[in-house]
Design a protein around this motif. Structure first.
Motif, PDB file in Angstrom:
ATOM      1  N   PRO A 185       0.798  -1.239   0.000  1.00 16.67           N
ATOM      2  CA  PRO A 185       0.000   0.000   0.000  1.00 16.67           C
ATOM      3  C   PRO A 185       0.822   1.276   0.000  1.00 16.67           C
ATOM      4  O   PRO A 185       0.286   2.348  -0.310  1.00 16.67           O
ATOM      5  CB  PRO A 185      -0.836  -0.135   1.283  1.00 16.67           C
ATOM      6  N   ALA A 186       2.113   1.201   0.347  1.00 19.30           N
ATOM      7  CA  ALA A 186       2.934   2.416   0.372  1.00 19.30           C
ATOM      8  C   ALA A 186       3.267   2.908  -1.031  1.00 19.30           C
ATOM      9  O   ALA A 186       3.643   4.073  -1.211  1.00 19.30           O
ATOM     10  CB  ALA A 186       4.226   2.170   1.153  1.00 19.30           C
ATOM     11  N   LEU A 187       3.134   2.049  -2.031  1.00 17.66           N
ATOM     12  CA  LEU A 187       3.461   2.443  -3.405  1.00 17.66           C
ATOM     13  C   LEU A 187       2.354   3.303  -3.988  1.00 17.66           C
ATOM     14  O   LEU A 187       1.166   3.077  -3.736  1.00 17.66           O
ATOM     15  CB  LEU A 187       3.653   1.207  -4.281  1.00 17.66           C
ATOM     16  N   THR A 188       2.732   4.270  -4.801  1.00 21.04           N
ATOM     17  CA  THR A 188       1.737   5.069  -5.508  1.00 21.04           C
ATOM     18  C   THR A 188       1.143   4.241  -6.646  1.00 21.04           C
ATOM     19  O   THR A 188       1.655   3.164  -6.993  1.00 21.04           O
ATOM     20  CB  THR A 188       2.364   6.338  -6.102  1.00 21.04           C
ATOM     21  N   LEU A 225      10.238   3.072  -5.924  1.00 15.08           N
ATOM     22  CA  LEU A 225       9.616   1.841  -5.408  1.00 15.08           C
ATOM     23  C   LEU A 225      10.655   0.916  -4.790  1.00 15.08           C
ATOM     24  O   LEU A 225      10.366   0.207  -3.813  1.00 15.08           O
ATOM     25  CB  LEU A 225       8.782   1.144  -6.487  1.00 15.08           C
ATOM     26  N   PHE A 226      11.888   0.905  -5.331  1.00 15.90           N
ATOM     27  CA  PHE A 226      12.953   0.111  -4.716  1.00 15.90           C
ATOM     28  C   PHE A 226      13.204   0.585  -3.289  1.00 15.90           C
ATOM     29  O   PHE A 226      13.392  -0.213  -2.377  1.00 15.90           O
ATOM     30  CB  PHE A 226      14.245   0.219  -5.520  1.00 15.90           C
ATOM     31  N   ALA A 227      13.225   1.919  -3.110  1.00 19.26           N
ATOM     32  CA  ALA A 227      13.459   2.478  -1.780  1.00 19.26           C
ATOM     33  C   ALA A 227      12.343   2.077  -0.820  1.00 19.26           C
ATOM     34  O   ALA A 227      12.594   1.714   0.337  1.00 19.26           O
ATOM     35  CB  ALA A 227      13.569   4.002  -1.861  1.00 19.26           C
ATOM     36  N   LYS A 228      11.114   2.122  -1.291  1.00 18.73           N
ATOM     37  CA  LYS A 228       9.977   1.778  -0.436  1.00 18.73           C
ATOM     38  C   LYS A 228       9.942   0.285  -0.119  1.00 18.73           C
ATOM     39  O   LYS A 228       9.504  -0.114   0.967  1.00 18.73           O
ATOM     40  CB  LYS A 228       8.668   2.200  -1.109  1.00 18.73           C
ATOM     41  N   LEU A 229      10.388  -0.531  -1.060  1.00 17.57           N
ATOM     42  CA  LEU A 229      10.404  -1.983  -0.844  1.00 17.57           C
ATOM     43  C   LEU A 229      11.628  -2.426  -0.046  1.00 17.57           C
ATOM     44  O   LEU A 229      11.676  -3.555   0.441  1.00 17.57           O
ATOM     45  CB  LEU A 229      10.385  -2.722  -2.191  1.00 17.57           C
ATOM     46  N   GLY A 230      12.632  -1.542   0.043  1.00 19.44           N
ATOM     47  CA  GLY A 230      13.859  -1.908   0.740  1.00 19.44           C
ATOM     48  C   GLY A 230      14.720  -2.878  -0.047  1.00 19.44           C
ATOM     49  O   GLY A 230      15.386  -3.748   0.523  1.00 19.44           O
ATOM     50  N   VAL A 231      14.722  -2.738  -1.390  1.00 20.26           N
ATOM     51  CA  VAL A 231      15.523  -3.613  -2.255  1.00 20.26           C
ATOM     52  C   VAL A 231      16.491  -2.762  -3.058  1.00 20.26           C
ATOM     53  O   VAL A 231      16.315  -1.549  -3.180  1.00 20.26           O
ATOM     54  CB  VAL A 231      14.627  -4.439  -3.201  1.00 20.26           C
TER      55      VAL A 231
END
Length: 245
Positions: A185-188, A225-231
Motif C-alpha cells: 500500500p505504500a506504493l503510488t 519503489l525500490f526504496a519503499k520496498l527496501g531492495v
C-alpha cells in the motif's frame, strides 16, 4: 572498439564448462577469463579476476551455487551473477534471487538467449528465461501468498477495498497493479503499474513504451519503489514480490 564483457564460468561438469567457453569466446564482445569446477573455486576465481559476469551453476560440490552467489554479492559486488542451471523449481529460484543473482536461465536456453542475458546483467539489468518467469508468477499467485481481504483494516479506503476485491477474485492477476495495491500500500498508483511490469520481466525501455512515458521517468519510479520496498535491484524486487523476502 567496444570493451569486452569478461566472464567466469562455474559448473561441475567439464563438458559443460568447455562447451560454454568455446561458444562464448566466439562472441565478439565476450571473453571467458576463467572456469571453476565448484562453488568455492568460483568465489576465489571471481575475487581474483573480478569479471563483469559470472555464469553460476547451482548444484556444485564443496560450495553450492546459491551460497557461492551470496559470497560473490558481498565480496565482489561488481560481478553480476547469472545462474545457468538445469533446475527451475521454485525453491532453487528463490534461493538464487535471495543470494543476489541478477538473472536465472535454464540450460536449455539457446545461444542467442544466453548472449542477451549476459549483456543484460552486465548492464545492471535482471533477466529470467520464460520457464523461470512462469514459476515466479506462479509463486506470486499461490494461495498462501494471496492477500486476505477479511484481514484488512475496517477503515480502509474505498480504493483499497476495491483493490482487495480485485485481488481475491478467481480470475484476478496476482501481479496486477490492483493486487499490488493490497500487498504494497505504500506504493503510488504509478509505482504499482511499474512494479507489475517489472514482475513481467519488462526492461525500463519496455515499461516506458507501455506507459507512454520517458525512460528517465521510469527510472525515477523504479528508484522510488525500490526504496519503499527496501531492495537494491530488480532481482530483489521480484523476490520481494514472491512474498518470501
Amino acid at each position: 572498439m567496444t570493451a569486452r564483457i569478461r566472464i567466469v564460468l562455474a559448473d561441475d561438469q567439464a563438458i559443460i564448462r568447455d562447451g560454454l567457453e568455446t561458444v562464448l569466446n566466439l562472441v565478439e564482445d565476450f571473453e571467458v577469463v576463467g572456469t571453476a569446477a565448484d562453488g568455492a573455486e568460483a568465489v576465489a576465481l571471481i575475487a581474483a579476476e573480478r569479471p563483469d559476469v559470472a555464469l553460476m551453476d547451482l548444484r556444485m560440490p564443496v560450495l553450492d551455487g546459491a551460497s557461492a552467489t551470496r559470497r560473490v554479492s558481498v565480496e565482489t559486488p561488481g560481478t553480476a551473477v547469472l545462474v545457468l542451471t538445469t533446475f527451475a523449481d521454485d525453491a532453487d529460484i528463490v534461493a538464487a534471487l535471495r543470494a543476489g543473482a541478477r538473472g536465472y536461465l535454464t540450460k536449455d536456453a539457446g545461444r542467442a538467449e544466453l548472449a542477451t542475458a549476459i549483456r543484460a546483467v552486465a548492464a545492471g539489468q535482471s533477466t529470467f528465461s520464460a520457464p523461470v518467469r512462469d514459476v515466479l508468477l506462479g509463486r506470486i499467485g499461490a494461495p498462501d501468498q494471496a492477500p486476505n481481504a477479511a484481514g484488512l483494516d475496517a477503515a480502509a479506503s474505498p480504493a483499497t477495498e476495491s483493490a482487495a476485491t480485485a485481488a481475491t477474485e478467481p480470475d484476478a492477476d496476482p501481479a496486477s497493479a490492483e493486487a499490488l495495491a493490497v500487498r504494497f500500500p505504500a506504493l503510488t498508483a504509478r509505482e504499482r503499474e511499474v512494479y507489475a511490469l517489472i514482475l513481467q520481466g519488462r526492461s525500463n525501455g519496455e515499461i516506458a513504451q507501455t506507459l507512454y512515458v520517458g525512460v528517465a521517468t521510469v527510472k525515477t519510479h523504479v528508484n522510488a519503489l525500490f526504496a519503499k520496498l527496501g531492495v537494491r535491484d530488480r532481482a530483489q524486487a521480484i523476490s520481494k514480490g514472491l512474498g518470501r523476502a
